[in-house]
Scaffold this active site. Structure first.
Site, PDB file in Angstrom:
ATOM      1  N   SER A  69       0.826  -1.295   0.141  1.00 48.94           N
ATOM      2  CA  SER A  69      -0.059  -0.023   0.020  1.00 48.94           C
ATOM      3  C   SER A  69       0.985   1.136   0.172  1.00 48.94           C
ATOM      4  O   SER A  69       0.431   2.229  -0.041  1.00 48.94           O
ATOM      5  CB  SER A  69      -0.893  -0.012   1.250  1.00 48.94           C
ATOM      6  N   LYS A 106       1.681   4.157   7.554  1.00 47.38           N
ATOM      7  CA  LYS A 106       1.122   5.170   6.578  1.00 47.38           C
ATOM      8  C   LYS A 106       1.749   6.461   6.656  1.00 47.38           C
ATOM      9  O   LYS A 106       2.334   6.752   7.508  1.00 47.38           O
ATOM     10  CB  LYS A 106      -0.307   5.235   7.077  1.00 47.38           C
TER      11      LYS A 106
END
Lengths: 152, 424
Positions: A69, A106
């Site tokens: 991701s 993230k």
């Protein structure tokens, strides 16, 4: 790779410098008092990648990336990530964070008053932090990827 | 002022750093070969599980609810070091007292600023390492221990407690503290004190030091002075808490000679082994530490420790020496001038818990009995003929090094192949 500016945490209390890594005696780490000696320019030492990447041994951890991701930030499956827990999780930094008990990586982003975890990949939606139990674990400062031929 | 910084439920806290899901769950860490509980989270304490309790005796309901892990000494040793390094940012006077406790000197700081400093220290250790700590400030080590205990147990202190030599807080705490809870007061001494009407730390503080010295020991006299706020105890004279034994000493002069370090370690191990057997305990792991002189800022600085787990709990000096040597080999670096080396025996269990593991044979039982007889003889000779009358030479090679550790978490910080994996 090190697009994060190397901000350090607040200086705390009365500090005595302690040794950096196992391999790095203090003498070689650039503590200076008084005038620099002109000879310093000619005194080359080995380039120590560990010392370059690990600024604070007490708070720096190596972890392994799983999943894709974070492609756009240049983090791939299997990469080695250097995480410094002493750095502040400022917007724009890539952080390790526990969301509802699970650790993930993230980029932290702020839009107006709200904070998001952005996956930087079209396949993933930004995750708003409101209403979730989160705990910042550290800031990813470097990524080490082994390319073909690099395996030992 | 001196601070005692103590990591809360250290082993469990280490596990939680790498597995946040353990937060809020009853978690226990087991001694080697998964014998007894050597660390408990608050939740596990609340379930009534005691320190040192044998795993196979835990009720099934608790075994089902609790997360019980094998000890991961490589991880705890590394995290301990990270905490110590962080503490060194606050003061050059950091003396490691156990794997999870350090004394930190704050001489010369304005006392009014100490609580704020303590909070910052706590917050920094928590952020950098993930380990929660409690901080007790006091003029002496004995009082710092009391302050630390209060910081941990009494929530208004928010993890940081400062005790002065005089003052209502000191008085109130000492009055309700059983004398046996004091650092350095053994249970037997406590029983004798009770006979003469001394039950609380405050009563001991008010006793006549000279008389107590004659009736008990010089250590007890020193404890009284310390309770009154006058430093009288050096770290090295103090027998550590019941859960561990530490022997360390500074060298008379700095040394870079590995042979001198090995010899110092050998002596420390011999003394630690005697203490261990005298109190009828066995140890699960040996921690070795070395450091340079932190005040010689012009010299290269180095401070390192390592924990070497034993194959099974032992009180045989040869096992301890073997582990300690391996530890020293792993952390010794050339080129530094060492000031201090030490050995710590961790996670002591009563030798009545001596466990037979599945791979034990009659042969190893015979070995063990021989070892017990040998150690008893060595101790007796050293007692009668003076310390070091009998020394143990090079430790035997021990092939039975495989630990049983089915429930051990990965060695996240010391092995490439076991690094923490994080889903992106």
């Amino acid at each position: 790779m090190s697009w994060i500016s190397g901000t350090t945490a607040d200086v705390v209390g009365h500090a005595a410098s302690t040794a950096g890594g196992v391999t790095q005696p203090l003498l070689g780490s650039g503590v200076r008092a008084g005038f620099p000696s002109p000879a310093d320019d000619h005194l080359d030492r080995d380039i120590d990648l560990h010392a370059h990447v690990v600024k604070r041994p007490a708070s720096t951890f190596f972890v392994r990336a799983e999943g894709d991701s974070m492609h756009e930030d240049g983090i791939h499956h299997g990469d080695l990530m250097v995480v410094d827990r002493s750095l502040e999780p400022l917007p724009g930094r890539v952080i390790v964070i526990a969301v509802d008990g699970d650790l993930t990586v993230k980029r932290l982003e702020r839009v107006g008053q709200r904070t998001y975890l952005n996956a930087r990949s079209p396949a993933f939606q930004p995750i708003p932090l409101d209403g979730r139990e989160t705990q910042v674990w550290g800031v990813v400062t470097h990524v080490v990827r082994t390319l073909p031929g690099g395996q030992s | 002022m001196i601070a005692l910084v103590d990591c809360n439920n250290f082993y469990v806290s280490c596990e939680r750093v790498f597995n946040p899901r353990l937060e809020g769950l009853p978690v226990g860490v087991l001694s080697n070969n998964d014998g007894c509980v050597v660390a408990r989270s608050n939740e596990l304490k609340a379930l009534g599980v005691k320190m040192g309790e044998a795993m196979h005796l835990l009720p099934p309901t608790i075994r089902r609810q609790a997360v019980l892990l094998s000890s991961n000494y490589a991880l705890y040793g590394d995290m301990s070091q990270r905490v110590t390094r962080t503490l060194a940012e606050f003061s050059p006077h950091v003396e490691v007292y156990s794997i999870d406790e350090s004394f930190v000197g704050f001489q010369g700081f304005d006392p009014a600023t100490l609580e704020a400093r303590g909070q910052r220290l706590r917050q920094t250790v928590q952020q950098w390492t993930g380990i929660p700590v409690s901080v007790g400030f006091a003029p002496t080590r004995v009082l710092a221990k009391v302050a630390n205990h209060a910081a941990k147990k009494i929530s208004v202190y928010e993890g940081v407690c400062r005790l002065d030599a005089e003052g209502p807080a000191t008085r109130a705490l000492l009055r309700q503290l059983p004398v046996t809870e004091l650092w350095g007061v053994a249970r037997r001494t406590g029983e004798r004190l009770a006979l003469i009407g001394i039950d609380t730390a405050w009563q001991l503080r008010e006793a006549d030091p000279k008389r107590m010295r004659r009736a008990f020991s010089v250590v007890l006299e020193r404890i009284i002075w310390e309770l009154r706020g006058r430093p009288a105890i050096e770290l090295d004279d103090m027998t550590a808490a019941k859960q561990q034994i530490m022997v360390s000493r500074s060298f008379g002069r700095l040394t870079s000679d590995p042979a001198e370090l090995r010899e110092a370690i050998r002596q420390h191990v011999a003394r630690a082994g005697e203490k261990l057997r005298r109190q009828g305990s066995m140890t699960s792991a040996v921690m070795v530490f070395v450091r340079t002189n932190p005040f010689q800022l012009d010299q290269p600085q180095y401070r390192k420790s390592v924990v070497v787990p034993l194959a099974r709990p032992s009180d045989d000096t040869r096992d301890l020496a073997h582990a300690a040597n391996r530890g020293l080999e792993a952390i010794f670096l050339k080129g530094y001038r060492y000031q201090k080396v030490g050995v710590m025996l961790l996670d002591l269990t009563a030798d009545t818990h001596r466990q037979l593991s599945l791979d034990d044979t009659l042969q190893s039982e015979a070995d063990r009995q021989r070892s017990q007889r040998l150690m008893a003889t060595v101790d007796k000779l050293n007692r009668e003929l003076g310390r070091d009358a009998v020394r143990l030479g090079l430790p035997r090679k021990n092939n039975a090094w495989a630990l049983r550790c089915e429930r051990r978490t990965p060695r996240y910080t010391t092995r490439w192949e076991e690094l923490l994996r994080i889903k992106l």
